[in-house]
Write a protein that holds these residues in place. Structure first.
Motif, PDB file in Angstrom:
ATOM      1  N   UNK A 124       0.829  -1.214   0.000  1.00  0.00           N
ATOM      2  CA  UNK A 124       0.000   0.000   0.000  1.00  0.00           C
ATOM      3  C   UNK A 124       0.859   1.258   0.000  1.00  0.00           C
ATOM      4  N   UNK A 125       1.812   1.334   0.927  1.00  0.00           N
ATOM      5  CA  UNK A 125       2.584   2.572   1.049  1.00  0.00           C
ATOM      6  C   UNK A 125       3.604   2.719  -0.082  1.00  0.00           C
ATOM      7  N   UNK A 130       4.742   6.224  -4.538  1.00  0.00           N
ATOM      8  CA  UNK A 130       5.483   5.998  -5.784  1.00  0.00           C
ATOM      9  C   UNK A 130       6.889   5.462  -5.515  1.00  0.00           C
ATOM     10  N   UNK A 131       6.970   4.513  -4.591  1.00  0.00           N
ATOM     11  CA  UNK A 131       8.260   3.916  -4.243  1.00  0.00           C
ATOM     12  C   UNK A 131       8.413   2.497  -4.775  1.00  0.00           C
ATOM     13  N   UNK A 151      10.721   7.839   4.387  1.00  0.00           N
ATOM     14  CA  UNK A 151      10.423   8.103   5.801  1.00  0.00           C
ATOM     15  C   UNK A 151       8.922   8.246   6.021  1.00  0.00           C
ATOM     16  N   UNK A 152       8.249   8.899   5.091  1.00  0.00           N
ATOM     17  CA  UNK A 152       6.797   9.056   5.198  1.00  0.00           C
ATOM     18  C   UNK A 152       6.108   7.699   5.067  1.00  0.00           C
ATOM     19  N   UNK A 182      -0.848  15.543  -2.089  1.00  0.00           N
ATOM     20  CA  UNK A 182      -2.149  14.992  -2.504  1.00  0.00           C
ATOM     21  C   UNK A 182      -2.402  13.635  -1.830  1.00  0.00           C
ATOM     22  N   UNK A 183      -1.337  12.872  -1.633  1.00  0.00           N
ATOM     23  CA  UNK A 183      -1.495  11.604  -0.917  1.00  0.00           C
ATOM     24  C   UNK A 183      -1.916  11.856   0.528  1.00  0.00           C
ATOM     25  N   UNK A 184      -1.347  12.881   1.152  1.00  0.00           N
ATOM     26  CA  UNK A 184      -1.729  13.229   2.519  1.00  0.00           C
ATOM     27  C   UNK A 184      -3.184  13.690   2.577  1.00  0.00           C
TER      28      UNK A 184
END
Length: 534
Positions: A124-125, A130-131, A151-152, A182-184
């Motif tokens: 998910x993260x 975009x990792x 880190x986020x 925008x993700x936040x």
């Protein structure tokens, strides 16, 4: 969700309070922007929310802080880590494992999350930030912006009730910053996650937040709607500065809102003011056909670049474009695969880093890489000693005063805020008055006032014949100081020319004023006000 009652805090051996009589409430699901000058207490306030203050930092703490009904001082960081996801200013210090995917999974393993659910959360993260293409990359090979996103992601994997972020976009290019924000917003709106975010680049985040909490000298001076707070604040982004100068109400927070006002004002179009002639001299830095590769993957491809005495060249581009890599190649920290780099006409091939740095000052993204002395004064004097220069206390004191850190002279550098450490590191590399300055995100953690004072200092050095190669994602900074701008993409130069032309025509790297008045060549508030027919 969050309540602070009469919180006052002093760091060890500091007489001035970092926070003083702070009363603050944040409701469940709110998105709050915390802003204010460098050193005003923003990071300290955020660290109170997960118990790092006072459990990690020590010092004297009075008052009471509760998060979701949990007393922070009584519970401590080990309990609060399940409630509060925390992303610090320096993501470099947060990584434990050497691979991206393992780093995200590490916190989940510590929390005893079942393996099946752990895999879902990691995926998910990775997708959210975009990792996914970087999942098996070594952390030390990531750019500063990529580390910030990691880190986020690590904080979000635990699915906390509150997400606290300290300067989360400081190392991100404009497009990556927009993606993260925008993700936040999605997390806030779709999941009801409470988000507290400290940020100097208010223009990036103001539109998304519910409230603005403004700190000065450890006290909350403004706490309410964003528009009202920015109207009364002494500083603000260019759009806000222009709106206040022309009395645009309600205060616009986006270019779309600003255009409604911009289209109604009467302009007497005058020729774009040409900058005063720069005392540009001979080339002091020449990069010719530079190529470099990490593990066989080309990172720099045939880079040609010239920087002359008295000139500032800004290097911009997306995260991972090769900007920091180029600076490391110039200093000899990384060896070129092919091509040549010359400083003052002399090739750097075969020379040691220490030898090159007698002529070239290099300020990396992470100021901690340069800080190892016991006091701020020692940091500058050690540089002078290593270069066999006169360790004049007067010269050191004058530079510290110019950098506005004179009062920190006898403090331990690593106890300072990121913005303060940045200025200490800048002083350490420039005290010898080198002919070339390589600055990698030098205004990270600095408020607009300090940024402007640094620009004025750099202009004095330029007038004395120094040359500056500036890597930055802060396009407003580039508009203020850069004579020319070079844009990199995937290791190649895709645009190069006068800053007005390069930044004015870029959809992602345009300053606010250029986007508000496209095609006019304006980059600053002064450019607009000069043409307003009043």
């Amino acid at each position: 969700m969050i309540t602070l009652r009469g919180v006052t805090y002093h760091y060890p051996h500091r007489s001035e309070a970092a926070l003083e009589q702070v009363d603050w409430r944040v409701n469940d699901g709110e998105f709050v922007l915390v802003a204010g000058p460098s050193g005003s207490g923003k990071s300290t306030l955020l660290r109170c929310l997960n118990g790092l203050v006072p459990h990690f930092s020590g010092g004297v703490y009075t008052g009471e802080t509760e998060v979701d009904g949990v007393n922070v001082v009584e519970a401590g960081p080990h309990v609060l880590s399940r409630l509060v996801g925390f992303v610090a200013q320096d993501p470099e210090s947060q990584a434990v494992f050497d691979q991206v995917e393992n780093e995200i999974a590490f916190s989940l393993e510590n929390a005893a999350i079942p393996a099946t659910e752990m895999r879902v959360r990691v995926e998910e993260v990775l997708d959210l930030l975009d990792l996914a293409p970087l999942r098996r990359r070594a952390v030390q090979t990531l750019s500063g912006g990529e580390r910030q996103r990691l880190a986020i992601a690590t904080a979000l994997a635990l699915r906390p009730r509150v997400l606290v972020l300290d300067e989360p976009t400081s190392q991100l290019d404009p497009q990556s910053a927009e993606d993260v924000l925008r993700a936040l917003v999605r997390l806030n709106e779709d999941l009801g996650l409470t988000i507290i975010l400290a940020e100097h680049r208010v223009e990036r985040i103001a539109r998304y937040t519910d409230r603005l909490t403004w700190l000065e000298r450890g006290r909350i001076v403004t706490d309410g709607p964003v528009r009202e707070g920015l109207w009364t604040a002494a500083v603000g982004p260019p759009l806000v500065q222009l709106a206040k100068a022309l009395d645009w109400r309600p205060l616009p927070l986006t270019i779309k809102e600003g255009k409604r006002f911009a289209n109604t004002i009467s302009l007497e179009l005058r020729p774009v003011a040409q900058p005063p002639p720069v005392n540009v001299g001979v080339p002091v830095l020449e990069v010719e056909g530079a190529n470099f590769a990490y593990n066989g993957v080309a990172t720099l491809k045939n880079i040609d670049l010239i920087v002359r005495a008295g000139e500032t060249v800004a290097l911009v581009g997306r995260n991972g474009a090769g900007k920091s890599t180029l600076l490391k190649c110039i200093t000899g920290l990384l060896p070129l695969r092919s091509g040549d780099i010359r400083v003052a006409g002399q090739s750097t091939r075969g020379r040691t880093v220490a030898d090159i740095c007698r002529q070239v000052a290099y300020l990396p993204q992470n100021p901690d890489d340069l800080l190892f002395a016991e006091t701020v004064v020692d940091e500058l004097q050690i540089t002078l000693r290593n270069h066999k220069r006169d360790e004049s206390s007067r010269a050191v004191a004058e530079l510290l005063a110019r950098l506005e850190i004179g009062e920190l002279a006898l403090l331990y550098p690593r106890d300072l805020s990121v913005g303060q450490r940045q200025r200490v590191a800048l002083g350490a590399v420039t005290i010898t008055q080198p002919s070339v300055l390589l600055l990698d995100e030098p205004t990270r953690g600095l408020d607009p006032t300090l940024k402007a004072s640094l620009v004025n200092l750099w202009k004095k050095w330029l007038a004395d014949g120094a040359a500056i190669l500036l890597v930055t994602h802060d396009v407003e900074l580039a508009a203020m100081i850069a004579d020319r701008t070079v844009m990199l993409s995937q290791g190649e130069v895709i645009a190069s020319g006068p800053t007005r032309e390069v930044l004015g025509s870029s959809p992602h790297f345009s300053p606010q004023i250029a986007r508000l008045f496209p095609g006019r060549g304006w980059l600053s508030v002064a450019d607009v006000l000069r043409n307003v027919n009043q």
